[in-house]
Design a protein around this motif. Structure first.
Motif, PDB file in Angstrom:
ATOM      1  N   THR A  90       1.041  -1.119   0.581  1.00 27.71           N
ATOM      2  CA  THR A  90       0.120   0.439   0.362  1.00 27.71           C
ATOM      3  C   THR A  90       1.040   0.900  -0.289  1.00 27.71           C
ATOM      4  O   THR A  90      -0.338   2.588  -0.074  1.00 27.71           O
ATOM      5  N   PHE A  91       1.668   1.116   0.410  1.00 25.80           N
ATOM      6  CA  PHE A  91       2.862   2.428   0.234  1.00 25.80           C
ATOM      7  C   PHE A  91       4.429   1.554   0.325  1.00 25.80           C
ATOM      8  O   PHE A  91       4.801   0.849   0.991  1.00 25.80           O
ATOM      9  N   ARG A  92       5.558   2.164  -0.285  1.00 23.95           N
ATOM     10  CA  ARG A  92       6.861   2.350  -1.015  1.00 23.95           C
ATOM     11  C   ARG A  92       7.097   3.821  -0.844  1.00 23.95           C
ATOM     12  O   ARG A  92       7.126   4.600  -1.592  1.00 23.95           O
ATOM     13  N   ALA A  93       8.042   4.019   0.079  1.00 27.22           N
ATOM     14  CA  ALA A  93       9.172   5.014  -1.026  1.00 27.22           C
ATOM     15  C   ALA A  93      10.613   4.375  -0.302  1.00 27.22           C
ATOM     16  O   ALA A  93      10.915   3.587   1.102  1.00 27.22           O
ATOM     17  N   GLU A  94      11.561   5.348  -0.732  1.00 23.33           N
ATOM     18  CA  GLU A  94      13.441   5.339  -0.274  1.00 23.33           C
ATOM     19  C   GLU A  94      13.507   6.150   0.892  1.00 23.33           C
ATOM     20  O   GLU A  94      13.235   7.021   0.479  1.00 23.33           O
ATOM     21  N   GLY A  95      14.065   5.518   2.106  1.00 21.52           N
ATOM     22  CA  GLY A  95      14.960   6.109   3.036  1.00 21.52           C
ATOM     23  C   GLY A  95      16.442   5.655   2.675  1.00 21.52           C
ATOM     24  O   GLY A  95      16.804   5.304   2.520  1.00 21.52           O
ATOM     25  N   VAL A  96      16.997   6.566   4.170  1.00 24.79           N
ATOM     26  CA  VAL A  96      18.210   6.721   4.445  1.00 24.79           C
ATOM     27  C   VAL A  96      17.880   6.466   5.979  1.00 24.79           C
ATOM     28  O   VAL A  96      17.351   7.738   6.712  1.00 24.79           O
ATOM     29  N   GLN A  97      18.642   5.700   6.426  1.00 29.43           N
ATOM     30  CA  GLN A  97      19.625   6.476   7.766  1.00 29.43           C
ATOM     31  C   GLN A  97      20.832   6.838   7.993  1.00 29.43           C
ATOM     32  O   GLN A  97      21.635   6.284   8.064  1.00 29.43           O
ATOM     33  N   LEU A  98      20.625   7.843   9.268  1.00 29.51           N
ATOM     34  CA  LEU A  98      22.059   8.814   8.709  1.00 29.51           C
ATOM     35  C   LEU A  98      22.419   8.406  10.712  1.00 29.51           C
ATOM     36  O   LEU A  98      21.545   8.120  11.502  1.00 29.51           O
ATOM     37  N   VAL A  99      23.776   8.116  10.793  1.00 24.89           N
ATOM     38  CA  VAL A  99      23.946   8.241  12.380  1.00 24.89           C
ATOM     39  C   VAL A  99      25.067   8.717  12.439  1.00 24.89           C
ATOM     40  O   VAL A  99      25.950   9.776  11.824  1.00 24.89           O
ATOM     41  N   ASP A 100      25.454   9.143  13.432  1.00 21.62           N
ATOM     42  CA  ASP A 100      26.640  10.150  14.842  1.00 21.62           C
ATOM     43  C   ASP A 100      27.229  10.051  13.816  1.00 21.62           C
ATOM     44  O   ASP A 100      27.917   8.602  14.746  1.00 21.62           O
ATOM     45  N   PHE A 203      20.571   8.272  16.200  1.00 18.54           N
ATOM     46  CA  PHE A 203      21.054   7.778  14.950  1.00 18.54           C
ATOM     47  C   PHE A 203      19.551   8.292  14.797  1.00 18.54           C
ATOM     48  O   PHE A 203      18.090   8.653  15.446  1.00 18.54           O
ATOM     49  N   LEU A 204      18.602   8.859  13.302  1.00 21.50           N
ATOM     50  CA  LEU A 204      18.026   8.896  12.794  1.00 21.50           C
ATOM     51  C   LEU A 204      17.670   8.778  11.448  1.00 21.50           C
ATOM     52  O   LEU A 204      17.830   8.085  10.551  1.00 21.50           O
ATOM     53  N   HIS A 205      16.035   8.051  10.497  1.00 21.54           N
ATOM     54  CA  HIS A 205      15.862   8.047   9.652  1.00 21.54           C
ATOM     55  C   HIS A 205      14.457   8.897   8.408  1.00 21.54           C
ATOM     56  O   HIS A 205      14.156  10.030   9.654  1.00 21.54           O
ATOM     57  N   THR A 206      15.257   9.155   7.399  1.00 20.95           N
ATOM     58  CA  THR A 206      14.133  10.296   6.981  1.00 20.95           C
ATOM     59  C   THR A 206      14.130  10.071   6.036  1.00 20.95           C
ATOM     60  O   THR A 206      14.834   8.907   5.003  1.00 20.95           O
ATOM     61  N   GLY A 207      13.315  11.143   5.074  1.00 22.75           N
ATOM     62  CA  GLY A 207      13.588   9.972   3.358  1.00 22.75           C
ATOM     63  C   GLY A 207      14.151  10.683   2.974  1.00 22.75           C
ATOM     64  O   GLY A 207      14.826  11.395   2.243  1.00 22.75           O
ATOM     65  N   ALA A 208      14.520   9.549   1.955  1.00 25.98           N
ATOM     66  CA  ALA A 208      15.558   9.588   0.345  1.00 25.98           C
ATOM     67  C   ALA A 208      15.339  11.084  -0.316  1.00 25.98           C
ATOM     68  O   ALA A 208      16.571  11.451  -0.728  1.00 25.98           O
ATOM     69  N   HIS A 209      14.045  11.473  -0.651  1.00 28.18           N
ATOM     70  CA  HIS A 209      13.659  12.902  -1.470  1.00 28.18           C
ATOM     71  C   HIS A 209      13.940  13.640  -0.211  1.00 28.18           C
ATOM     72  O   HIS A 209      14.374  14.759  -1.265  1.00 28.18           O
ATOM     73  N   ASN A 210      13.848  13.615   0.823  1.00 29.50           N
ATOM     74  CA  ASN A 210      14.238  14.900   1.787  1.00 29.50           C
ATOM     75  C   ASN A 210      16.061  15.526   2.115  1.00 29.50           C
ATOM     76  O   ASN A 210      16.133  15.286   2.797  1.00 29.50           O
ATOM     77  N   THR A 211      16.284  15.947   0.220  1.00 31.45           N
ATOM     78  CA  THR A 211      17.449  15.823  -0.068  1.00 31.45           C
ATOM     79  C   THR A 211      18.144  17.547   1.017  1.00 31.45           C
ATOM     80  O   THR A 211      18.836  17.203   1.636  1.00 31.45           O
ATOM     81  N   ASP A 212      17.415  18.348   1.399  1.00 36.58           N
ATOM     82  CA  ASP A 212      17.224  19.463   2.098  1.00 36.58           C
ATOM     83  C   ASP A 212      17.651  18.783   3.290  1.00 36.58           C
ATOM     84  O   ASP A 212      18.725  19.466   4.125  1.00 36.58           O
ATOM     85  N   ALA A 213      16.921  18.280   3.976  1.00 41.01           N
ATOM     86  CA  ALA A 213      17.181  17.345   5.442  1.00 41.01           C
ATOM     87  C   ALA A 213      18.285  17.056   5.507  1.00 41.01           C
ATOM     88  O   ALA A 213      18.955  16.920   6.463  1.00 41.01           O
ATOM     89  N   ARG A 227      21.473   3.515   2.708  1.00 36.48           N
ATOM     90  CA  ARG A 227      19.689   2.999   1.983  1.00 36.48           C
ATOM     91  C   ARG A 227      18.714   1.613   2.546  1.00 36.48           C
ATOM     92  O   ARG A 227      19.407   1.246   2.418  1.00 36.48           O
ATOM     93  N   THR A 228      17.360   2.534   3.469  1.00 37.15           N
ATOM     94  CA  THR A 228      16.563   1.788   3.405  1.00 37.15           C
ATOM     95  C   THR A 228      15.220   1.629   2.917  1.00 37.15           C
ATOM     96  O   THR A 228      14.766   2.971   1.870  1.00 37.15           O
ATOM     97  N   ALA A 229      13.989   1.389   2.938  1.00 37.65           N
ATOM     98  CA  ALA A 229      12.707   1.365   2.923  1.00 37.65           C
ATOM     99  C   ALA A 229      12.429   1.610   3.727  1.00 37.65           C
ATOM    100  O   ALA A 229      12.012   1.476   4.756  1.00 37.65           O
ATOM    101  N   PHE A 230      10.698   2.613   2.767  1.00 41.64           N
ATOM    102  CA  PHE A 230       9.653   2.283   4.256  1.00 41.64           C
ATOM    103  C   PHE A 230       8.471   1.890   3.203  1.00 41.64           C
ATOM    104  O   PHE A 230       7.733   2.206   2.357  1.00 41.64           O
ATOM    105  N   LEU A 231       8.232   0.486   3.658  1.00 41.58           N
ATOM    106  CA  LEU A 231       7.043  -0.060   2.888  1.00 41.58           C
ATOM    107  C   LEU A 231       5.906  -0.156   3.984  1.00 41.58           C
ATOM    108  O   LEU A 231       6.168  -0.682   5.476  1.00 41.58           O
TER     109      LEU A 231
END
Length: 250
Positions: A90-100, A203-213, A227-231
């Motif tokens: 029902t939903f799929r988006a690419e995401g990223v995981q960033l760490v300190d 650490f945190l997650h955000t959308g891969a499309h959220n380039t400004d963040a 690089r991860t996925a929100f599904l």
């Protein structure tokens, strides 16, 4: 990034951040876990996140239906495999995981710790800014800090997933009328300071499309780890009666 470690069989060793929901619910957040077989989840009024094994089999998917309920929509953080027949994506988006990787973490003199009495105002801010789900008991997951102006909550950030040795920063949001003042950045660094004080890594997650963040987080001292996925997927409607009861674990 550092070199990859391997287990005794020569395979790349799994890092706790590769499946952070599972690491949380079998680690520091085990007291929240509701379990069916190898599938775990948070109570739905705490968080929608649930955890599958790294390589789920048919029994695991059946247990997930039993735990979540026939026809339920469930989030599958980081899952990249194929869902079984009868499941609907029902939903799929690419995401990223960033760490300190060198954050200038520091307490903030204007930040206040938020508690259960603040939840209605926190949920209102989340509804208007959409940083991600924030349920009635989400505040129990960790420390949440906010900034108030004239008594009104205008920005907040807090802690969510808690794999061993790590804590996720989440619910980072600012009222539209208060944006452009660096409040979210200050709160991220303040929450990170508290995590660091416990000897853990933010650490945190955000959308891969959220380039400004992503650029902002990298400028603060986060680095891209994964690089991860929100599904999200909807479970089949039909389920045998013998599979319906979920078992909680203390």
């Amino acid at each position: 990034m550092s070199g990859t470690s391997h287990d005794q069989g020569g395979q790349p060793a799994r890092h706790v951040l590769d499946n952070p929901a599972l690491a949380s619910l079998t680690g520091p957040h085990a007291h929240f876990a509701e379990r069916r077989g190898r599938v775990l989840r948070y109570p739905v009024d705490v968080s929608p996140w649930l955890a599958l094994p790294d390589e789920p089999d048919a029994d695991d998917w059946a247990d997930l239906v039993a735990l979540a309920g026939p026809g339920a929509e469930v989030p599958l953080l980081g899952f990249r495999g194929a869902v079984p027949e009868g499941w609907e994506i029902t939903f799929r988006a690419e995401g990223v995981q960033l760490v300190d990787d060198g954050l200038a973490a520091a307490p903030d003199p204007e930040a206040v710790r938020l508690g259960p009495a603040d939840v209605p105002e926190m949920r209102d801010l989340v509804a208007r800014t959409r940083p991600g789900p924030f349920e009635l008991r989400t505040i129990e997951l960790g420390t949440y800090l906010g900034i108030r102006r004239e008594g009104r909550l205008v920005a907040m950030a807090g802690e969510r997933l808690h794999p061993p040795g790590h804590t996720e920063i989440s619910a980072v949001c600012t009222d539209p009328a208060a944006r452009g003042q660096g409040l979210a950045t200050r709160l991220v660094l303040a929450v990170a300071h508290g995590i660091r004080e416990r000897g853990e890594t933010p650490f945190l997650h955000t959308g891969a499309h959220n380039t400004d963040a992503i650029r902002l987080y990298e400028s603060l001292g986060f680095r891209l780890r994964l690089r991860t996925a929100f599904l999200a997927a909807r479970a089949p409607e039909r389920l045998g009666e013998e599979d319906r009861e979920a078992v909680g674990v203390a």
